[in-house]
Motif scaffolding. Structure first.
Motif, PDB file in Angstrom:
ATOM      1  N   ARG A 106       0.840  -1.195   0.000  1.00 19.30           N
ATOM      2  CA  ARG A 106       0.000   0.000   0.000  1.00 19.30           C
ATOM      3  C   ARG A 106       0.880   1.252   0.000  1.00 19.30           C
ATOM      4  O   ARG A 106       0.627   2.198  -0.742  1.00 19.30           O
ATOM      5  CB  ARG A 106      -0.899  -0.025   1.232  1.00 19.30           C
ATOM      6  N   LEU A 107       1.945   1.244   0.803  1.00 22.21           N
ATOM      7  CA  LEU A 107       2.849   2.396   0.856  1.00 22.21           C
ATOM      8  C   LEU A 107       3.637   2.574  -0.444  1.00 22.21           C
ATOM      9  O   LEU A 107       3.769   3.684  -0.955  1.00 22.21           O
ATOM     10  CB  LEU A 107       3.834   2.249   2.011  1.00 22.21           C
ATOM     11  N   ARG A 112       2.117   5.200  -7.275  1.00 19.25           N
ATOM     12  CA  ARG A 112       2.078   4.654  -8.635  1.00 19.25           C
ATOM     13  C   ARG A 112       0.662   4.291  -9.076  1.00 19.25           C
ATOM     14  O   ARG A 112       0.411   4.094 -10.257  1.00 19.25           O
ATOM     15  CB  ARG A 112       2.967   3.415  -8.720  1.00 19.25           C
ATOM     16  N   LEU A 113      -0.230   4.102  -8.109  1.00 19.02           N
ATOM     17  CA  LEU A 113      -1.600   3.745  -8.454  1.00 19.02           C
ATOM     18  C   LEU A 113      -2.369   5.024  -8.784  1.00 19.02           C
ATOM     19  O   LEU A 113      -3.123   5.552  -7.989  1.00 19.02           O
ATOM     20  CB  LEU A 113      -2.284   2.999  -7.300  1.00 19.02           C
ATOM     21  N   ASP A 119      -7.158  -0.472 -12.893  1.00 21.87           N
ATOM     22  CA  ASP A 119      -7.720  -1.007 -11.659  1.00 21.87           C
ATOM     23  C   ASP A 119      -7.144  -0.338 -10.406  1.00 21.87           C
ATOM     24  O   ASP A 119      -7.196  -0.897  -9.320  1.00 21.87           O
ATOM     25  CB  ASP A 119      -7.459  -2.510 -11.581  1.00 21.87           C
ATOM     26  N   ALA A 120      -6.608   0.865 -10.521  1.00 24.01           N
ATOM     27  CA  ALA A 120      -5.918   1.526  -9.409  1.00 24.01           C
ATOM     28  C   ALA A 120      -6.804   1.634  -8.173  1.00 24.01           C
ATOM     29  O   ALA A 120      -6.379   1.288  -7.063  1.00 24.01           O
ATOM     30  CB  ALA A 120      -5.435   2.906  -9.837  1.00 24.01           C
ATOM     31  N   ALA A 121      -8.016   2.088  -8.323  1.00 24.37           N
ATOM     32  CA  ALA A 121      -8.902   2.271  -7.172  1.00 24.37           C
ATOM     33  C   ALA A 121      -9.221   0.931  -6.506  1.00 24.37           C
ATOM     34  O   ALA A 121      -9.249   0.830  -5.272  1.00 24.37           O
ATOM     35  CB  ALA A 121     -10.185   2.976  -7.599  1.00 24.37           C
ATOM     36  N   MET A 123      -7.343  -1.819  -6.595  1.00 17.26           N
ATOM     37  CA  MET A 123      -6.120  -2.321  -5.951  1.00 17.26           C
ATOM     38  C   MET A 123      -5.905  -1.629  -4.607  1.00 17.26           C
ATOM     39  O   MET A 123      -5.603  -2.283  -3.601  1.00 17.26           O
ATOM     40  CB  MET A 123      -4.910  -2.089  -6.857  1.00 17.26           C
ATOM     41  N   ARG A 124      -6.036  -0.313  -4.598  1.00 15.02           N
ATOM     42  CA  ARG A 124      -5.849   0.450  -3.365  1.00 15.02           C
ATOM     43  C   ARG A 124      -6.877  -0.005  -2.311  1.00 15.02           C
ATOM     44  O   ARG A 124      -6.531  -0.206  -1.154  1.00 15.02           O
ATOM     45  CB  ARG A 124      -5.995   1.949  -3.638  1.00 15.02           C
ATOM     46  N   ALA A 125      -8.121  -0.175  -2.718  1.00 12.41           N
ATOM     47  CA  ALA A 125      -9.170  -0.612  -1.788  1.00 12.41           C
ATOM     48  C   ALA A 125      -8.882  -2.007  -1.246  1.00 12.41           C
ATOM     49  O   ALA A 125      -9.093  -2.282  -0.056  1.00 12.41           O
ATOM     50  CB  ALA A 125     -10.530  -0.575  -2.484  1.00 12.41           C
ATOM     51  N   ALA A 126      -8.391  -2.899  -2.097  1.00 15.24           N
ATOM     52  CA  ALA A 126      -8.080  -4.268  -1.663  1.00 15.24           C
ATOM     53  C   ALA A 126      -6.927  -4.271  -0.653  1.00 15.24           C
ATOM     54  O   ALA A 126      -6.977  -4.987   0.358  1.00 15.24           O
ATOM     55  CB  ALA A 126      -7.740  -5.136  -2.872  1.00 15.24           C
ATOM     56  N   LEU A 127      -5.891  -3.474  -0.912  1.00 16.60           N
ATOM     57  CA  LEU A 127      -4.771  -3.397   0.029  1.00 16.60           C
ATOM     58  C   LEU A 127      -5.207  -2.778   1.352  1.00 16.60           C
ATOM     59  O   LEU A 127      -4.825  -3.252   2.431  1.00 16.60           O
ATOM     60  CB  LEU A 127      -3.613  -2.589  -0.578  1.00 16.60           C
ATOM     61  N   ASP A 128      -6.022  -1.733   1.284  1.00 12.56           N
ATOM     62  CA  ASP A 128      -6.538  -1.103   2.511  1.00 12.56           C
ATOM     63  C   ASP A 128      -7.358  -2.105   3.322  1.00 12.56           C
ATOM     64  O   ASP A 128      -7.207  -2.212   4.539  1.00 12.56           O
ATOM     65  CB  ASP A 128      -7.409   0.114   2.182  1.00 12.56           C
TER      66      ASP A 128
END
Length: 145
Positions: A106-107, A112-113, A119-121, A123-128
């Protein structure tokens, strides 16, 4: 703890601090008396069977304080009392690894996302979500980055 193999079994063990102090049956510490200064009454108060010595040592550890924080407070804070503290089961290690990797990804990926990644949003939501779900098993003393 100190062991005297030549003493009677009921008086073979002493609970000692690193500063030449002995724990008494009443839970208080006193200065270690030299060999010749020990009377029967003193020995009866400061020498124990193994079981009694272990119980007294465990109880005394819970009362140790450093910088105003007791051992019991540290154990509670770090989850040891709930069985999470220093566990090292295979499952816990795997969950901690997954949590750490989700937090690190996530960091590292956050800058880069961007909008260029389709699929940036997601991916970020899945990592969060992963970091949040697994965070309760994070290694004690470690905070989320």
């Amino acid at each position: 703890m100190h062991w005297d193999p030549e003493a009677p079994e009921c008086r073979q063990w002493a609970v000692r601090a690193a500063v030449d102090q002995c724990l008494g049956r009443d839970g208080t510490w006193c200065d270690e008396v030299q060999e010749r200064g020990r009377g029967e009454a003193w020995l009866a108060m400061h020498r124990f069977s193994l079981g009694t010595a272990l119980r007294l040592a465990r109880d005394a550890c819970a009362r140790v304080e450093v910088n105003g924080i007791s051992t019991a407070q540290v154990l509670a804070r770090d989850g040891v009392m709930e069985g999470r503290g220093r566990e090292s089961s295979w499952a816990l290690k795997e969950v901690r690894t997954a949590c750490s990797r989700a937090e690190n990804a996530r960091l590292k990926l956050a800058p880069r996302l961007t909008g260029g990644e389709v699929d940036a949003a997601q991916m970020r939501a899945a990592l969060d979500a992963s970091a949040a779900l697994l965070g309760q098993w994070r290694r004690t003393g470690r905070t989320a980055p």
